[in-house]
Write a protein that holds these residues in place. Structure first.
Motif, short mmCIF file in Angstrom:
data_model
loop_
_atom_site.label_atom_id
_atom_site.label_comp_id
_atom_site.label_asym_id
_atom_site.label_seq_id
_atom_site.Cartn_x
_atom_site.Cartn_y
_atom_site.Cartn_z
N ASP A 101 2.00 -7.14 -2.71
CA ASP A 101 1.73 -5.85 -2.06
C ASP A 101 2.58 -4.78 -2.74
OD1 ASP A 101 1.45 -3.71 -0.39
OD2 ASP A 101 2.17 -4.71 1.42
N LEU A 102 1.87 -3.83 -3.37
CA LEU A 102 2.58 -2.80 -4.15
C LEU A 102 2.84 -1.53 -3.33
CD1 LEU A 102 0.37 -3.05 -7.38
CD2 LEU A 102 2.54 -4.21 -6.94
N THR A 103 2.39 -1.51 -2.07
CA THR A 103 2.41 -0.22 -1.34
C THR A 103 3.81 0.41 -1.21
OG1 THR A 103 2.30 -1.42 0.77
CG2 THR A 103 0.24 -0.53 -0.08
N PRO A 104 4.91 -0.38 -1.21
CA PRO A 104 6.20 0.32 -1.19
C PRO A 104 6.45 1.12 -2.49
CG PRO A 104 6.46 -1.96 -0.45
CD PRO A 104 5.08 -1.84 -1.03
N MET A 105 5.71 0.81 -3.55
CA MET A 105 5.94 1.49 -4.85
C MET A 105 5.02 2.71 -4.96
SD MET A 105 6.09 -2.05 -7.04
CE MET A 105 6.02 -1.25 -8.63
N GLY A 120 3.59 5.54 -8.96
CA GLY A 120 3.84 4.12 -8.67
C GLY A 120 2.54 3.35 -8.50
N GLY A 121 2.55 2.08 -8.87
CA GLY A 121 1.34 1.26 -8.86
C GLY A 121 0.78 1.01 -7.47
N GLY A 122 1.54 1.37 -6.42
CA GLY A 122 1.05 1.17 -5.06
C GLY A 122 0.75 2.47 -4.34
N ALA A 123 0.73 3.59 -5.06
CA ALA A 123 0.53 4.90 -4.42
C ALA A 123 -0.91 5.06 -3.94
CB ALA A 123 0.88 6.02 -5.39
N ALA A 124 -1.06 5.88 -2.90
CA ALA A 124 -2.39 6.25 -2.43
C ALA A 124 -2.77 7.60 -3.05
CB ALA A 124 -2.39 6.35 -0.91
N LEU A 125 -4.07 7.90 -3.03
CA LEU A 125 -4.53 9.15 -3.63
C LEU A 125 -3.87 10.36 -2.97
CD1 LEU A 125 -8.35 8.45 -4.01
CD2 LEU A 125 -6.51 8.05 -5.66
#
Ligand SMILES: Cc1cc2nc3c(=O)[nH]c(=O)nc-3n(C[C@H](O)[C@H](O)[C@H](O)COP(=O)(O)OP(=O)(O)OC[C@H]3O[C@@H](n4cnc5c(N)ncnc54)[C@H](O)[C@@H]3O)c2cc1C
Length: 461
Positions: A101-105, A120-125
């Motif tokens: 899970d990359l969401t912290p990144m 970061g690889g877990g960023a949202a738009l």
């Protein structure tokens, strides 16, 4: 003992010591079944997905990703990669496997002088848009704020800036990648150029992107937004108008159409367009869209780009069940429009929709073989989308999507890789003649197909 799926098939039993070994190697959190955050951490956008990973590694940084990959390789474990969690079939969640899970990144660093952003690889738009708009800058992203930059960009990435600046992947300058061997590579035109080609449209097949560097563009913070809602009886004329208007409009304009049901139960089609800067002539360009025919409601107004970018969040929130099956279209003859209207008149519930999202413009400036993203000649992405809460509605809705999709098949020019669910048989439609090169690159960087929970490209042997 923890029972975990092997990526090569079957299961492996992990002793508690092995699981603890991973926990101590991570700076981020390792979430296991029974932990307080477990259900939240395994939940993705589509509530119809109910998979239970054996372990969830919530990675804090690239070294956590390296540790998770090396651990999974040592133990032969099935992995999935989660960014925004928007894959319709829930590919981000490995059943009984390890979910990375990359969401912290999700950090976004903007360099306004050089007009670049490192994301970061877990960023949202929404993270990307908010950070760049603080400087009046932006790059192509999609139309829902909680979609992941990771999945969207690696599979292409179409949105309101694509006709002017190309796909999200066309704006990539470099990618920080963790390979299936746990190596960290910088991937760009100058370094590992074959991988850079594959990452621009080939999806999550080649490694885990821990950071993306994008080229940004000055767009200011305002756009001109137009929308006109027509009764279903007028839908044919409205859609015909849009199909003529949209490709002929300047590249600053991107259009869409949505068949939906109003609160009073009446079916409508809304045609809309967004004009980005320069806005000097924008009103004259978009006025015909709101003046056409006899719409029941219209809007033509300047709005913050960030507001427009979050409009569709309301239609596609977390917590609903979804199913879709899509086509790219180059054109839509009158007979096909008639069929579509007939199909929407028979939609089994009021939440479901038919959506058209425009491609075209600068997307076509790049050749089909210049990046892995092949379907550059499409004009619209077309998707009938079923939405439901009540499980009893699911069978009829899924049938309705498949039937509508089948009616449009004669007009299909391919499929957008990012809209593939569990449709492995459609991979060639998504990557076309680029499949051979993609399979060769896959064989070089991931010969055992470790990264397989994606629109999977099999290694060439
Ligand atoms: C509501 C909604 C709106 C959408 N709107 C648009 C749109 O406007 N434009 C558009 O182009 N597409 C759009 N899409 C499609 C979207 O681009 C794809 O579903 C995309 O795969 C989502 O990426 P994600 O990171 O959110 O999904 P996830 O489910 O987290 O990831 C999907 C797959 O991408 C790969 N992946 C994700 N991040 C990484 C990473 N950092 N490194 C390596 N692999 C990674 C993995 O293989 C993963 O299985 C939309 C989808 C939804 C559900």
């Amino acid at each position: 003992m923890t029972v975990v799926s092997r990526y090569t098939g079957g299961f492996v039993e992990l002793a508690p010591g092995h699981v603890e070994e991973l926990r101590t190697q991570l700076r981020g959190e390792l979430v296991l079944p029974g932990d307080a955050h477990y259900d939240k951490a395994r939940t993705v956008w589509n509530a119809a997905i109910d998979k239970r990973p054996a372990m969830i590694a919530r990675c804090a940084d690239a070294s956590d990703v390296v540790e998770a990959v090396k651990f999974a390789r040592r133990q032969d474990i099935l992995v999935s990669v989660r960014c925004g969690g928007h894959n319709i079939a829930g590919k981000a969640v490995a059943e009984t496997g390890l979910m990375i899970d990359l969401t912290p990144m999700c950090d976004v660093r903007v360099d306004p002088e050089n007009q670049t952003a490192v994301v970061g690889g877990g960023a949202a738009l929404g993270d990307l848009d908010r950070a760049t708009q603080a400087f009046g800058l932006a790059t192509t992203s999609g139309v829902v704020t909680h979609t992941g930059v990771g999945g969207l960009t690696l599979g292409g990435g179409v949105g309101r800036l694509a006709r002017k600046f190309g796909l999200a992947c066309d704006n990539l300058l470099s990618v920080d990648l963790v390979t299936a061997d746990g190596d960290q590579l910088i991937v760009s035109e100058d370094d590992n150029a074959d991988l850079f080609w594959a990452l621009r449209g080939g999806g999550g097949n080649f490694g885990i992107a821990t950071a993306f560097t994008f080229r940004l563009h000055e767009i200011g913070t305002e756009v001109l937004y137009a929308a006109a809602t027509h009764r279903i009886d007028d839908a044919k004329d409205a859609l015909r108008f849009l199909l003529d208007f949209a490709p002929a409009a300047p590249r600053e304009v991107t259009s869409q159409a949505v068949f939906a049901t109003m609160e009073d139960g009446s079916a409508v089609v809304t045609i809309g367009a967004c004009h980005i800067a320069p806005l000097d002539n924008a009103e004259a360009v978009l006025a015909p869209l709101v003046r056409f025919g006899s719409p029941v409601a219209t809007r033509l107004e300047k709005r913050p780009y960030l507001d427009v970018q979050s409009d569709a969040d309301l239609r596609f929130p977390y917590g609903q069940n979804y199913y879709w099956k899509t086509h790219l279209l180059k054109e839509l003859p009158d007979a096909a429009i008639d069929k579509l209207i007939e199909r929407y008149a028979a939609v089994p519930n009021s939440k479901s929709m038919i959506v058209f999202q425009q491609f075209g413009g600068a997307v076509r400036d790049i050749g089909a073989a210049e990046t892995a993203f092949v379907n550059r000649d499409a004009e619209f992405d077309f998707f009938p989308a079923a939405v439901w809460h009540d499980e009893n509605e699911a069978p009829a809705l899924i049938d309705w999507v498949r039937g509508t999709w089948a009616e449009m098949k004669p007009f299909s020019s391919g499929v957008y890789l990012n809209n593939l669910g569990d449709e492995d048989d459609r991979l060639s439609e998504a990557v076309g003649a680029n499949e051979i090169r993609l399979r060769e690159i896959k064989a070089r960087y991931d010969p055992t197909n470790f990264f397989r929970l994606n629109a999977n490209i099999k290694p060439a042997y």
